[in-house]
Design an enzyme around this catalytic site. Structure first.
Site, PDB file in Angstrom:
ATOM      1  N   ARG A  50      -9.182  12.544  12.078  1.00 16.05           N
ATOM      2  CA  ARG A  50      -7.784  12.281  12.410  1.00 16.05           C
ATOM      3  C   ARG A  50      -6.931  13.548  12.324  1.00 16.05           C
ATOM      4  O   ARG A  50      -7.219  14.468  11.552  1.00 16.05           O
ATOM      5  CB  ARG A  50      -7.233  11.188  11.481  1.00 16.05           C
ATOM      6  CG  ARG A  50      -7.827   9.828  11.840  1.00 16.05           C
ATOM      7  CD  ARG A  50      -7.971   8.913  10.660  1.00 16.05           C
ATOM      8  NE  ARG A  50      -6.695   8.509  10.109  1.00 16.05           N
ATOM      9  CZ  ARG A  50      -6.585   7.776   8.997  1.00 16.05           C
ATOM     10  NH1 ARG A  50      -7.655   7.413   8.330  1.00 16.05           N
ATOM     11  NH2 ARG A  50      -5.396   7.428   8.559  1.00 16.05           N
ATOM     12  N   ARG A  85      -6.837   2.576  17.691  1.00 18.34           N
ATOM     13  CA  ARG A  85      -6.559   1.148  17.510  1.00 18.34           C
ATOM     14  C   ARG A  85      -6.131   0.461  18.789  1.00 18.34           C
ATOM     15  O   ARG A  85      -6.292  -0.753  18.927  1.00 18.34           O
ATOM     16  CB  ARG A  85      -5.474   0.951  16.438  1.00 18.34           C
ATOM     17  CG  ARG A  85      -6.014   0.922  15.044  1.00 18.34           C
ATOM     18  CD  ARG A  85      -5.011   0.389  14.054  1.00 18.34           C
ATOM     19  NE  ARG A  85      -5.537   0.605  12.715  1.00 18.34           N
ATOM     20  CZ  ARG A  85      -4.790   0.873  11.666  1.00 18.34           C
ATOM     21  NH1 ARG A  85      -3.478   0.958  11.789  1.00 18.34           N
ATOM     22  NH2 ARG A  85      -5.345   1.035  10.483  1.00 18.34           N
ATOM     23  N   LYS A 133      -4.679   6.473  14.731  1.00 14.08           N
ATOM     24  CA  LYS A 133      -4.843   5.795  13.444  1.00 14.08           C
ATOM     25  C   LYS A 133      -6.284   5.956  12.946  1.00 14.08           C
ATOM     26  O   LYS A 133      -7.002   6.839  13.386  1.00 14.08           O
ATOM     27  CB  LYS A 133      -4.446   4.319  13.588  1.00 14.08           C
ATOM     28  CG  LYS A 133      -2.935   4.121  13.747  1.00 14.08           C
ATOM     29  CD  LYS A 133      -2.230   4.448  12.455  1.00 14.08           C
ATOM     30  CE  LYS A 133      -0.745   4.166  12.502  1.00 14.08           C
ATOM     31  NZ  LYS A 133      -0.092   4.442  11.200  1.00 14.08           N
ATOM     32  N   GLY A 183      -5.276   8.064   4.900  1.00 23.03           N
ATOM     33  CA  GLY A 183      -4.425   8.964   5.669  1.00 23.03           C
ATOM     34  C   GLY A 183      -3.066   9.163   5.027  1.00 23.03           C
ATOM     35  O   GLY A 183      -2.533  10.274   4.986  1.00 23.03           O
ATOM     36  N   ASP A 238       1.326  -0.775  12.179  1.00 27.13           N
ATOM     37  CA  ASP A 238       0.039  -1.191  11.624  1.00 27.13           C
ATOM     38  C   ASP A 238      -0.324  -2.628  11.971  1.00 27.13           C
ATOM     39  O   ASP A 238      -1.465  -3.049  11.769  1.00 27.13           O
ATOM     40  CB  ASP A 238       0.047  -1.036  10.103  1.00 27.13           C
ATOM     41  CG  ASP A 238      -0.010   0.407   9.669  1.00 27.13           C
ATOM     42  OD1 ASP A 238      -0.570   1.234  10.415  1.00 27.13           O
ATOM     43  OD2 ASP A 238       0.509   0.723   8.582  1.00 27.13           O
ATOM     44  N   ARG A 246      -8.042  -2.571   9.649  1.00 22.31           N
ATOM     45  CA  ARG A 246      -7.172  -3.546  10.324  1.00 22.31           C
ATOM     46  C   ARG A 246      -7.879  -4.190  11.523  1.00 22.31           C
ATOM     47  O   ARG A 246      -7.659  -5.366  11.823  1.00 22.31           O
ATOM     48  CB  ARG A 246      -5.852  -2.895  10.720  1.00 22.31           C
ATOM     49  CG  ARG A 246      -5.112  -2.359   9.497  1.00 22.31           C
ATOM     50  CD  ARG A 246      -3.638  -2.140   9.704  1.00 22.31           C
ATOM     51  NE  ARG A 246      -3.079  -1.394   8.593  1.00 22.31           N
ATOM     52  CZ  ARG A 246      -2.710  -1.925   7.427  1.00 22.31           C
ATOM     53  NH1 ARG A 246      -2.839  -3.226   7.231  1.00 22.31           N
ATOM     54  NH2 ARG A 246      -2.224  -1.181   6.453  1.00 22.31           N
ATOM     55  N   LYS A 291       0.824  -1.208   0.000  1.00 26.36           N
ATOM     56  CA  LYS A 291       0.000   0.000   0.000  1.00 26.36           C
ATOM     57  C   LYS A 291       0.862   1.264   0.000  1.00 26.36           C
ATOM     58  O   LYS A 291       0.594   2.225  -0.737  1.00 26.36           O
ATOM     59  CB  LYS A 291      -0.921  -0.030   1.214  1.00 26.36           C
ATOM     60  CG  LYS A 291      -1.942   1.094   1.290  1.00 26.36           C
ATOM     61  CD  LYS A 291      -2.775   0.931   2.559  1.00 26.36           C
ATOM     62  CE  LYS A 291      -3.737   2.086   2.752  1.00 26.36           C
ATOM     63  NZ  LYS A 291      -4.405   2.020   4.069  1.00 26.36           N
ATOM     64  N   SER A 292       1.916   1.276   0.825  1.00 19.22           N
ATOM     65  CA  SER A 292       2.768   2.457   0.920  1.00 19.22           C
ATOM     66  C   SER A 292       3.461   2.763  -0.399  1.00 19.22           C
ATOM     67  O   SER A 292       3.516   3.922  -0.844  1.00 19.22           O
ATOM     68  CB  SER A 292       3.820   2.260   2.019  1.00 19.22           C
ATOM     69  OG  SER A 292       3.222   2.124   3.285  1.00 19.22           O
ATOM     70  N   SER A 316       7.017   9.118  12.609  1.00 18.90           N
ATOM     71  CA  SER A 316       5.974   9.000  11.598  1.00 18.90           C
ATOM     72  C   SER A 316       6.579   9.111  10.210  1.00 18.90           C
ATOM     73  O   SER A 316       7.123  10.160   9.853  1.00 18.90           O
ATOM     74  CB  SER A 316       4.899  10.074  11.783  1.00 18.90           C
ATOM     75  OG  SER A 316       4.012  10.090  10.683  1.00 18.90           O
TER      76      SER A 316
END
Length: 447
Positions: free
Chosen positions: A130, A356, A352, A102, A325, A401, A30-31, A173
């Site tokens: 967020r 989470r 998140k 995000g 994650d 998730r 995904k990244s 981050s």
């Protein structure tokens, strides 16, 4: 652009499973997929992408790239052609809607700021709750003018010139670091980002592949990144490796279901992303790693995962950045371990797609697993293989998730587990249901 296909939605349950067996090609990362659209849109020339994850989140980044003036063409499943703007984004007529993405919105804020364009940024209810100041504040120090809704979306960026800054993110981050580096491409002078705790370095790796001069100095657990702007990217092919975060669900499922024997092919092997595998091996997981090809500048690996009796451990807090994650599904593994698993350093989980940390604790309690929730920690008392009652419903709070973890816990439980909605799973892993059906799992809608 092509529209997203229909995805499963509504409540679902996972029945206790027989042995999970088979071979899966790991879903595209995904990244890397987000960055392929964003860097391809910034580049001069045509970027050919293969293996792209066609999830809702990633497609929203592609739509934003198109709205900013890039040519975005779907060629075949996983194959895309991006004709870049040479760093000259247009101010779009409509707001850029990132849905639940995000990563997409925070990285694109930096890219648009560096281009000098103006834009409005919006998202769904979850994304709009967020925090965005962690990105808009440092971009503001560079000269970007943001107007936000109490530090959240909707947000407006008024384009203008930027200058380089020296910045140390208060919370580790990769999204913050990446947004600053993407803005630095269009800024005058040198931008320095110092990380006391190294985060995933996909942006640095891909910027180098796109011809950007960038310096990375590592000092133990810390890193300093320097980029002098302005610079223009040169288009290059991107072959997307497999996603360690999405692969985690099949890995944990195979570990907790007796008799399972699973092979996952092409998973990214990046030290900033392999914390879960390292942790599971320390808990006693039978995971065999063999090298795979290099993809998008990243090493990959093939994993063979066999059912294992796990033992609880204390997960080092400094490892959190490399597996942030994966904590919800690590909680599932901890539920099936013997002994206590303590997970400190989890404050980032509070910010998140949902809280989470609280969501993971609630998932375990609903399925009969003892857990203590601290301000930045979770402590799980494992019940061993065959000891998890199951039968609970996970409230997902629109978090993909938590939804996937709430299904995985039921595969090894004594009674089926359920989740209140699965629609958001498509934001990161649209093939989740097909992959688990291939392995022999039963995931069924609740009517």
């Amino acid at each position: 652009m092509t529209p997203n296909s229909s995805r499963p939605s509504g409540a679902m349950r996972a029945k206790p499973a027989p042995a999970l067996t088979g071979t899966l090609k790991a879903p595209g990362d995904k990244s890397i997929s987000h960055r392929a659209f964003i860097l391809g849109a910034l580049a001069d020339g045509v970027t050919e992408v293969t293996g792209l994850l066609e999830s809702d989140d990633v497609i929203n980044s592609g739509r934003a790239a198109s709205a900013l003036g890039a040519g975005v063409e779907h060629r075949a499943p996983g194959r895309w052609r991006i004709t870049g703007t040479g760093g000259r984004f247009h101010t779009p007529a409509d707001p850029l809607d990132f849905g639940n993405a995000g990563t997409g919105v925070r990285l694109m804020m930096g890219a648009v700021a560096g281009s000098g364009a103006s834009a409005d940024f919006i998202g769904d209810a979850s994304l709009s709750s967020r925090p965005m100041r962690r990105v808009t504040d440092p971009l503001g120090e560079m000269g970007a003018v943001f107007t936000t809704t109490d530090g959240r979306l909707p947000a407006h960026l008024e384009g203008g010139p930027l200058t380089g800054i020296h910045y140390t993110p208060p919370i580790a981050s990769a999204q913050v670091k990446s947004a600053i580096l993407l803005a630095a491409l269009g800024a005058q002078g040198t931008t320095v980002v110092h990380e006391p705790q190294i985060t995933r370095d996909h942006t640095e790796t891909m910027l180098k592949a796109f011809g950007v001069a960038i310096e990375v100095e590592r000092d133990g657990a810390a890193a300093t990144v320097r980029l002098t702007g302005p610079q223009t990217l040169t288009a290059c092919p991107v072959d997307v490796p497999g996603d360690p975060s999405s692969s985690a669900f099949a890995i944990v499922a195979a570990l907790i279901v007796p008799g399972s024997d699973l092979t996952l092919e092409g998973v990214m092997d990046n030290p900033a992303r392999t914390g879960l595998i390292e942790t599971l091996q320390e808990m006693g997981a039978d995971i065999t790693l063999t090298p795979g090809p290099v993809m998008a500048g990243e090493k990959t690996m093939h994993l063979r995962v066999r059912h294992s009796q796990l033992t609880g451990i204390t997960v080092p807090a400094e490892r959190a950045a490399s597996m942030i994650d994966e904590y919800p599904v690590l909680c599932v593994a901890a539920a099936y371990a013997t002994g206590i698993t303590h997970m400190p350093g989890l404050e980032e989980l509070r910010a998140k797609e949902s809280d989470r940390l609280a969501g993971s604790a609630a998932l375990l309690r609903a399925n009969g697993v003892p857990v203590e929730e601290g301000e930045d920690s979770l402590t799980v008392t494992g019940l061993g293989i065959g000891g998890v009652p199951g039968g609970g419903e996970t409230l997902t709070h629109h978090d993909h998730r938590l939804a996937m973890s709430g299904l995985v816990i039921g595969l090894g439980a004594n009674t089926a587990s359920s989740v209140d909605d699965v629609a958001m799973i498509a934001t990161s892993y649209p093939d989740f249901f097909a992959h688990f059906a291939t392995l022999g799992a039963t995931l069924e809608a609740i009517t």
